[in-house]
Write a protein that holds these residues in place. Structure first.
Motif, PDB file in Angstrom:
ATOM      1  N   SER A  14       0.822  -1.205   0.000  1.00  0.00           N
ATOM      2  CA  SER A  14       0.000   0.000   0.000  1.00  0.00           C
ATOM      3  C   SER A  14       0.851   1.248   0.000  1.00  0.00           C
ATOM      4  CB  SER A  14      -0.935  -0.006   1.217  1.00  0.00           C
ATOM      5  OG  SER A  14      -0.224  -0.286   2.388  1.00  0.00           O
ATOM      6  N   VAL A  15       2.143   1.107   0.261  1.00  0.00           N
ATOM      7  CA  VAL A  15       3.103   2.198   0.141  1.00  0.00           C
ATOM      8  C   VAL A  15       4.328   1.634  -0.561  1.00  0.00           C
ATOM      9  CG1 VAL A  15       4.624   3.762   1.413  1.00  0.00           C
ATOM     10  CG2 VAL A  15       2.289   3.453   2.169  1.00  0.00           C
ATOM     11  N   GLU A 360       5.973  -1.449   3.891  1.00  0.00           N
ATOM     12  CA  GLU A 360       4.678  -0.921   3.488  1.00  0.00           C
ATOM     13  C   GLU A 360       3.855  -0.576   4.716  1.00  0.00           C
ATOM     14  OE1 GLU A 360       4.081  -4.435   1.302  1.00  0.00           O
ATOM     15  OE2 GLU A 360       2.845  -5.381   2.842  1.00  0.00           O
ATOM     16  N   PRO A 362      -0.355   0.663   5.799  1.00  0.00           N
ATOM     17  CA  PRO A 362      -1.696   0.935   5.294  1.00  0.00           C
ATOM     18  C   PRO A 362      -1.829   2.408   4.902  1.00  0.00           C
ATOM     19  CG  PRO A 362      -1.797  -0.394   7.280  1.00  0.00           C
ATOM     20  CD  PRO A 362      -0.374   0.050   7.133  1.00  0.00           C
ATOM     21  N   ALA A 363      -2.611   2.655   3.882  1.00  0.00           N
ATOM     22  CA  ALA A 363      -2.726   4.026   3.372  1.00  0.00           C
ATOM     23  C   ALA A 363      -3.178   5.005   4.445  1.00  0.00           C
ATOM     24  CB  ALA A 363      -3.697   4.046   2.188  1.00  0.00           C
ATOM     25  N   ARG A 366      -0.276   6.659   6.393  1.00  0.00           N
ATOM     26  CA  ARG A 366       0.820   7.329   5.694  1.00  0.00           C
ATOM     27  C   ARG A 366       1.165   8.679   6.319  1.00  0.00           C
ATOM     28  NH1 ARG A 366      -0.722   6.559  -0.712  1.00  0.00           N
ATOM     29  NH2 ARG A 366      -0.770   4.269  -0.744  1.00  0.00           N
TER      30      ARG A 366
END
Length: 567
Positions: A14-15, A360, A362-363, A366
């Motif tokens: 997700s990243v 990564e 989770p959005a 961020r």
């Protein structure tokens, strides 16, 4: 199902992958021929290992001289390290512990000049051995004698010495052993286990700070890397992210300015994972789920830790998880089948996660990762980082007060009815008059350890009140998250919104289900402007902690809340 999950582990994100992910270290390893023959395969999953060599005592007899007692260990370890280094797995650490039942610490071992010199000499020998074998450095596990790290332990009679003498002696010994290490191995990378080394019981804390002071004095290039076990538990992503900096933000309050500057320059937090926690824990109420579901949570955790950790992450297991058992491997190398307790547990999935090397988050978090990076660049203070994670950096504290169920007449709850916090006003506490004082919590996890607040001194059957003012730019609905041990009462703007004093469990553990920092979440209403939040925390005996965080309904902290010590 297995192939689909392996694919998920390898390609989901997700990243985007960051430029350089931290090295993954395995705890623990023992010298064996499998490593000699399979180092390139091992490098795909681990960048090195903690090679456990027992306790530090008698290192010179065991590892040095014409006929070392542990010559076979030395020979096998030398071959292992050479094979791992040739394969690129260079982050290996000679690991020793302070023994649970060893002589240290005691008045005699802390205050004895001969014992202090012996300790330094043994660690100097360990450094020589580590360097000669090709280790990257040393790992020092200070965890096991923790009961004697408290100054009111029965071993300390205070006949002819004071508590201050013990504290000074522990720090001096920490300095001495680290000076001996750096004299023999100046570039050594040093690990300290476990992660509660600096805000914990006095003797262990001072030993650890002494080691750090000695490194700071010479700007030792390897740095100190604090391996925390907090991430053994599969919390949610916000807590994982906060854990990667929880000592960083407080170091300027814990250590001297020079040592704190050294920490920021050279040292890091190193979060540890426990992939087999579900089957290796001795706690019976850990939530059981299919291995593929546990792996999905581990995937999120590892992604967050890789994205946030500066240099190292690590994993613990009671089973050796660096090989997948086959009858052929057992026949050739003597490596037994791991006791995984369940048929659905497949270590290939764990290896697939490690091979992915993905960093990564989770959005939704961020912006929090961006805040962590801004803190690293000096654009946010530690106070600001805590607030960005929805928790106070500072609290007003009133205590000790008495335990609300044991001696309710001395709980000083009348202070909570007063809107202003007056540090000069006296209240009747458990043992004496008490006044409000400020405490720098400085922990983005939202974790508070009242035993540390009061230096672990007579903390059974005790209580304390904690107060902060939550500044909200608008009236809004919010969610408060709370974890506690043993009793907690929460007041918001003079109204009790949560109280466990009448619960069936007035003596309980701190980590909910052996997994979660927060046990309860419930909605609250914040008014525009100042909101007075108070947490009354009471301890029956032993561990005494609470944790709190304020978020939106999506469980993500607000960017614009502020926690103040004044209205």
């Amino acid at each position: 199902m297995t192939s689909r999950l392996l694919s998920f582990l390898l390609i989901s994100s997700s990243v985007p992958l960051i430029a350089q992910t931290p090295s993954m270290i395995g705890y623990s390893m023992f010298p064996n021929r499998y490593v000699d023959d399979h180092a390139p395969e091992i490098k795909k999953i681990y960048d090195g290992f903690f090679y456990s060599a027992g306790t530090w005592e008698n290192a010179r007899d065991r590892f040095e001289g014409a006929s070392p007692k542990d010559q076979a260990w030395l020979d096998a370890a030398r071959k292992n390290i050479a094979a791992l280094r040739a394969a690129g797995a260079t982050e290996n650490f000679l690991t020793v512990a302070f023994g649970q039942d060893a002589a240290w610490p005691s008045p005699e071992t802390l205050l004895g000049k001969e014992y202090t010199a012996t300790m330094a000499a043994e660690f100097g020998a360990l450094a020589r051995v580590a360097k000669s074998l090709g280790f990257r450095g040393l790992c020092i596990d200070v965890e096991y004698p923790f009961p004697r790290y408290e100054l009111d332990h029965a071993v300390y009679t205070y006949k002819g010495y004071t508590a201050a003498d013990l504290i000074a002696a522990a720090r001096n010994q920490g300095r001495g052993l680290m000076k001996a290490i750096l004299k023999e191995f100046p570039n050594a990378v040093i690990w300290n286990l476990p992660g509660d080394a600096y805000r914990t019981r006095p003797i262990g804390r001072e030993l650890s700070l002494g080691m750090l002071d000695a490194m700071a004095e010479v700007d030792a290039p390897g740095g100190m890397h604090q391996g925390t076990e907090f991430t053994y538990s599969l919390n949610e992503a916000v807590t994982h992210l906060a854990t990667a900096r929880f000592e960083d933000v407080a170091m300027h309050r814990i250590a001297s300015p020079k040592t704190a500057a050294y920490w920021r320059k050279r040292c890091t937090m190193a979060p540890g994972a426990w992939p087999l926690h579900m089957v290796e824990t001795e706690v019976k109420h850990y939530p059981i789920q299919p291995w593929k579901d546990e792996m999905r949570e581990l995937t999120e955790q590892m992604g967050v830790l890789r994205a946030a950790s500066k240099r190292y992450i690590w994993s613990y297991s009671g089973n050796p998880v660096w090989y997948v058992h086959t009858p052929e491997i057992e026949a050739k190398y003597g490596l037994k089948k791991q006791d995984l307790k369940r048929e659905d547990i497949d270590l290939k999935l764990w290896h697939g996660l490690l091979k992915s090397k993905r960093a990564e988050v989770p959005a939704a978090i961020r912006p929090l990762l961006a805040a962590v990076k801004a803190y690293d660049r000096g654009e946010l203070s530690g106070d600001q980082l805590c607030q960005r994670f929805g928790t106070p950096a500072k609290w007003w504290v009133l205590g000790y007060v008495s335990h609300v169920l044991k001696v309710p007449q001395f709980t000083a709850e009348e202070a909570l009815a007063e809107p202003n916090t007056d540090p000069h006003k006296m209240y009747t506490g458990r043992d004496q008059a008490v006044r409000w004082f400020q405490y720098d919590a400085l922990d983005p996890r939202g974790f508070v350890n009242p035993r540390y607040v009061f230096d672990y001194h007579k903390t059974d059957a005790a209580g304390a009140h904690f107060r902060t003012y939550v500044q909200s730019p608008t009236a809004r609905e919010a969610v408060i998250h709370i974890g506690w041990d043993d009793i907690v009462t929460i007041r918001l703007n003079e109204t009790v919104i949560f109280d466990t004093r009448n619960s069936d469990k007035t003596v309980k553990g701190a980590t909910y289900l052996d997994r979660y920092l927060f046990e309860k979440t419930f909605p609250i209403q914040l008014k525009q402007g100042s909101n007075r939040l108070e947490i009354s925390s009471y301890n029956s005996h032993g561990v005494w902690v609470f944790a709190t965080r304020i978020t939106g309904k999506d469980n993500i902290p607000f960017a614009d809340l502020r926690f103040m010590t004044a209205e």
